[in-house]
Motif scaffolding. Structure first.
Motif, mmCIF file in Angstrom:
data_model
loop_
_atom_site.group_PDB
_atom_site.id
_atom_site.type_symbol
_atom_site.label_atom_id
_atom_site.label_comp_id
_atom_site.label_asym_id
_atom_site.label_seq_id
_atom_site.Cartn_x
_atom_site.Cartn_y
_atom_site.Cartn_z
ATOM 1 N N SER A 43 -15.456 -5.037 -10.745
ATOM 2 C CA SER A 43 -16.370 -5.198 -11.328
ATOM 3 C C SER A 43 -17.508 -5.081 -10.139
ATOM 4 O O SER A 43 -18.735 -4.612 -9.958
ATOM 5 C CB SER A 43 -17.596 -5.989 -12.097
ATOM 6 N N THR A 44 -17.011 -4.529 -9.019
ATOM 7 C CA THR A 44 -17.593 -4.530 -7.757
ATOM 8 C C THR A 44 -17.343 -3.604 -7.115
ATOM 9 O O THR A 44 -16.354 -2.959 -7.247
ATOM 10 C CB THR A 44 -16.408 -5.684 -6.762
ATOM 11 N N GLN A 45 -18.647 -3.611 -6.485
ATOM 12 C CA GLN A 45 -19.160 -2.323 -5.792
ATOM 13 C C GLN A 45 -17.939 -1.955 -5.303
ATOM 14 O O GLN A 45 -17.351 -0.599 -4.944
ATOM 15 C CB GLN A 45 -20.779 -2.298 -5.349
ATOM 16 N N HIS A 46 -17.405 -2.791 -4.151
ATOM 17 C CA HIS A 46 -16.223 -2.569 -3.246
ATOM 18 C C HIS A 46 -15.509 -1.933 -3.876
ATOM 19 O O HIS A 46 -15.046 -0.151 -3.951
ATOM 20 C CB HIS A 46 -16.467 -3.159 -2.548
ATOM 21 N N ALA A 47 -15.042 -2.179 -5.366
ATOM 22 C CA ALA A 47 -13.393 -1.430 -5.817
ATOM 23 C C ALA A 47 -14.202 -0.343 -6.948
ATOM 24 O O ALA A 47 -12.584 0.529 -6.733
ATOM 25 C CB ALA A 47 -13.427 -3.008 -6.654
ATOM 26 N N GLN A 48 -15.008 0.266 -6.784
ATOM 27 C CA GLN A 48 -15.508 0.917 -7.643
ATOM 28 C C GLN A 48 -16.006 2.123 -6.452
ATOM 29 O O GLN A 48 -15.331 3.371 -6.776
ATOM 30 C CB GLN A 48 -16.569 0.543 -8.066
ATOM 31 N N ASN A 49 -16.082 2.272 -5.080
ATOM 32 C CA ASN A 49 -15.599 3.339 -4.060
ATOM 33 C C ASN A 49 -14.488 3.603 -4.172
ATOM 34 O O ASN A 49 -13.832 4.272 -3.255
ATOM 35 C CB ASN A 49 -17.320 2.036 -2.946
ATOM 36 N N GLN A 50 -13.485 2.195 -4.079
ATOM 37 C CA GLN A 50 -11.846 2.653 -3.731
ATOM 38 C C GLN A 50 -11.322 3.559 -4.269
ATOM 39 O O GLN A 50 -11.372 4.253 -5.776
ATOM 40 C CB GLN A 50 -10.745 0.877 -3.384
ATOM 41 N N ASN A 51 -10.098 4.522 -3.992
ATOM 42 C CA ASN A 51 -9.083 5.346 -4.690
ATOM 43 C C ASN A 51 -9.054 4.973 -5.843
ATOM 44 O O ASN A 51 -8.341 3.843 -6.117
ATOM 45 C CB ASN A 51 -8.194 5.613 -3.832
ATOM 46 N N ALA A 52 -9.131 5.361 -7.241
ATOM 47 C CA ALA A 52 -8.719 5.107 -8.602
ATOM 48 C C ALA A 52 -7.166 4.270 -8.596
ATOM 49 O O ALA A 52 -6.750 3.929 -9.223
ATOM 50 C CB ALA A 52 -8.682 6.007 -9.174
ATOM 51 N N HIS A 53 -6.015 4.542 -7.044
ATOM 52 C CA HIS A 53 -4.794 4.206 -7.273
ATOM 53 C C HIS A 53 -4.593 2.869 -6.089
ATOM 54 O O HIS A 53 -3.344 2.367 -6.274
ATOM 55 C CB HIS A 53 -3.752 5.052 -6.500
ATOM 56 N N LYS A 54 -5.725 2.717 -5.912
ATOM 57 C CA LYS A 54 -5.617 1.361 -4.677
ATOM 58 C C LYS A 54 -5.594 0.502 -5.932
ATOM 59 O O LYS A 54 -6.097 -0.182 -6.536
ATOM 60 C CB LYS A 54 -6.698 1.176 -4.592
ATOM 61 N N SER A 55 -4.775 -1.301 -6.135
ATOM 62 C CA SER A 55 -4.078 -1.929 -6.655
ATOM 63 C C SER A 55 -5.058 -3.629 -6.219
ATOM 64 O O SER A 55 -5.671 -3.370 -5.139
ATOM 65 C CB SER A 55 -2.690 -2.404 -6.556
ATOM 66 N N SER A 56 -5.134 -4.129 -7.068
ATOM 67 C CA SER A 56 -6.478 -5.414 -6.810
ATOM 68 C C SER A 56 -4.865 -6.207 -6.725
ATOM 69 O O SER A 56 -3.939 -6.161 -6.739
ATOM 70 C CB SER A 56 -7.242 -5.468 -8.429
ATOM 71 N N HIS A 57 -5.462 -7.875 -7.946
ATOM 72 C CA HIS A 57 -4.765 -9.017 -7.330
ATOM 73 C C HIS A 57 -4.101 -8.611 -9.042
ATOM 74 O O HIS A 57 -4.689 -8.605 -9.715
ATOM 75 C CB HIS A 57 -5.503 -10.352 -7.132
ATOM 76 N N HIS A 58 -3.036 -9.732 -8.011
ATOM 77 C CA HIS A 58 -2.406 -10.777 -9.675
ATOM 78 C C HIS A 58 -3.353 -11.623 -10.087
ATOM 79 O O HIS A 58 -3.839 -12.480 -9.019
ATOM 80 C CB HIS A 58 -1.032 -10.883 -9.238
ATOM 81 N N GLU A 59 -3.813 -12.332 -10.723
ATOM 82 C CA GLU A 59 -4.702 -13.189 -11.919
ATOM 83 C C GLU A 59 -4.337 -14.017 -12.809
ATOM 84 O O GLU A 59 -3.249 -13.477 -14.023
ATOM 85 C CB GLU A 59 -6.166 -12.265 -11.861
ATOM 86 N N VAL A 60 -4.098 -15.493 -12.642
ATOM 87 C CA VAL A 60 -3.424 -16.125 -13.594
ATOM 88 C C VAL A 60 -4.237 -17.610 -13.755
ATOM 89 O O VAL A 60 -4.902 -18.024 -13.058
ATOM 90 C CB VAL A 60 -2.284 -16.443 -12.865
ATOM 91 N N GLY A 61 -4.603 -17.381 -14.963
ATOM 92 C CA GLY A 61 -5.362 -18.883 -15.731
ATOM 93 C C GLY A 61 -4.903 -19.560 -16.370
ATOM 94 O O GLY A 61 -3.948 -18.854 -17.369
ATOM 95 N N PHE A 62 -4.909 -20.653 -16.528
ATOM 96 C CA PHE A 62 -4.555 -21.802 -17.518
ATOM 97 C C PHE A 62 -5.229 -22.585 -17.532
ATOM 98 O O PHE A 62 -6.543 -23.347 -16.803
ATOM 99 C CB PHE A 62 -3.503 -22.420 -16.881
ATOM 100 N N LEU A 63 -6.121 -22.779 -19.124
ATOM 101 C CA LEU A 63 -7.176 -23.880 -19.536
ATOM 102 C C LEU A 63 -6.845 -24.909 -20.005
ATOM 103 O O LEU A 63 -5.855 -24.691 -21.015
ATOM 104 C CB LEU A 63 -8.180 -22.451 -20.482
#
Length: 291
Positions: A43-63
């Motif tokens: 949801s960051t503005q920086h990510a929205q301005n990047q090319n659509a093919h740019k990948s983000s991070h793996h994210e893992v959660g444990f609760l």
């Protein structure tokens, strides 16, 4: 058990618990697998301005969640969000709880897609609930549809509908179930949330969420979250985030804290019920760069 509740009433994750149990619109990518698949998208503005093919991070959660001091019952959840182009997101989740008398397990698959003014999320659950005495079990497929629309630069509206499916009961006790197996419609839950996310980071983010579920009273949730302190370290700052909220019918109070450093974040939350006491929640989240 005539209408089993197969998804959490409060938001999943200690971060969601800390903000009054709000589940829609939270900027928490990993637990969005369970709460609101549209928020798996960066949801960051920086990510929205990047090319659509740019990948983000793996994210893992444990609760780990201990419902209202029930020592024999602990809830465990896992969530994983794949690194994907910013307009797409894919996530998986696993849930397990129970004791020697009852066991409940869920496997979830979630998908989200973004357009300029609209986000759509879909999730499906494969669920099994089993009881020991007398033996009976429920196998079910259920679905979630979530939507996000932007009202302005700081206001967004979020909707979701859960459990668009039926469950299949089986039992060895004919006195309880005359038929050895039967189909049962699962309860439907509707939610609507309004989020105010100000441009100034010193102003709290506010949430108002309305929800309705069959066999349960209407619930209203009010919450705020704000960054209380951040270290001056340029590359790896330590950040503290405070959360508070309240839900009505029945009246419950919520509070929590988030600690962020590098790729690790820790969330601790506590909420109270006027009759059932207090209930703690703890979750850990990891962000792994996708090189």
């Amino acid at each position: 058990v005539s209408q089993p509740v197969l998804v959490a009433q409060v938001g999943v994750g200690a971060g969601a618990v800390g903000v009054g149990g709000v589940s829609l619109g939270l900027q928490d990518r990993v637990w969005a697998v369970w709460n609101d698949p549209t928020q798996m998208l960066d949801s960051t503005q920086h990510a929205q301005n990047q090319n659509a093919h740019k990948s983000s991070h793996h994210e893992v959660g444990f609760l780990i969640h201990q419902p209202y001091q029930l020592q024999s019952l602990q809830e465990h959840r896992l969530a994983y969000v794949l690194p994907y182009p910013t307009k797409l997101a894919l996530g998986f989740g696993f849930y397990d709880s129970g004791d020697e008398r009852m066991r409940h397990s869920i496997i979830r698959f979630a998908f989200a897609r973004a357009w300029p003014k609209l986000r759509v999320g879909l999730a499906t659950d494969i669920q099994r609930m089993g009881f020991a005495r007398p033996y009976s079990s429920l196998f079910a497929l259920s679905f979630n549809l979530s939507l996000q629309t932007s009202i302005s630069k700081t206001l967004s509206l979020h909707h979701s509908i859960d459990n668009l499916a039926r469950g299949h009961w089986r039992s060895t006790e004919p006195r309880i179930y005359k038929n050895q197996s039967r189909l049962q419609r699962l309860p439907i839950r509707l939610k609507t949330s309004l989020r105010h996310n100000p441009a100034n980071p010193k102003v709290p983010i506010s949430y108002v969420q309305f929800e309705w579920e069959e066999s349960y009273p209407v619930t209203l949730r009010l919450a705020q979250t704000w960054t209380d302190w951040q270290s001056a370290h340029a590359h790896n700052p330590l950040r503290l985030q405070l959360k508070s909220g309240v839900s009505l019918l029945p009246l419950k109070y919520y509070s929590g804290i988030g600690i962020f450093r590098n790729q690790l974040s820790v969330h601790i939350a506590l909420y109270t019920h006027p009759h059932l006491g207090w209930s703690p929640a703890l979750d850990l989240q990891f962000r792994v760069p996708n090189d």
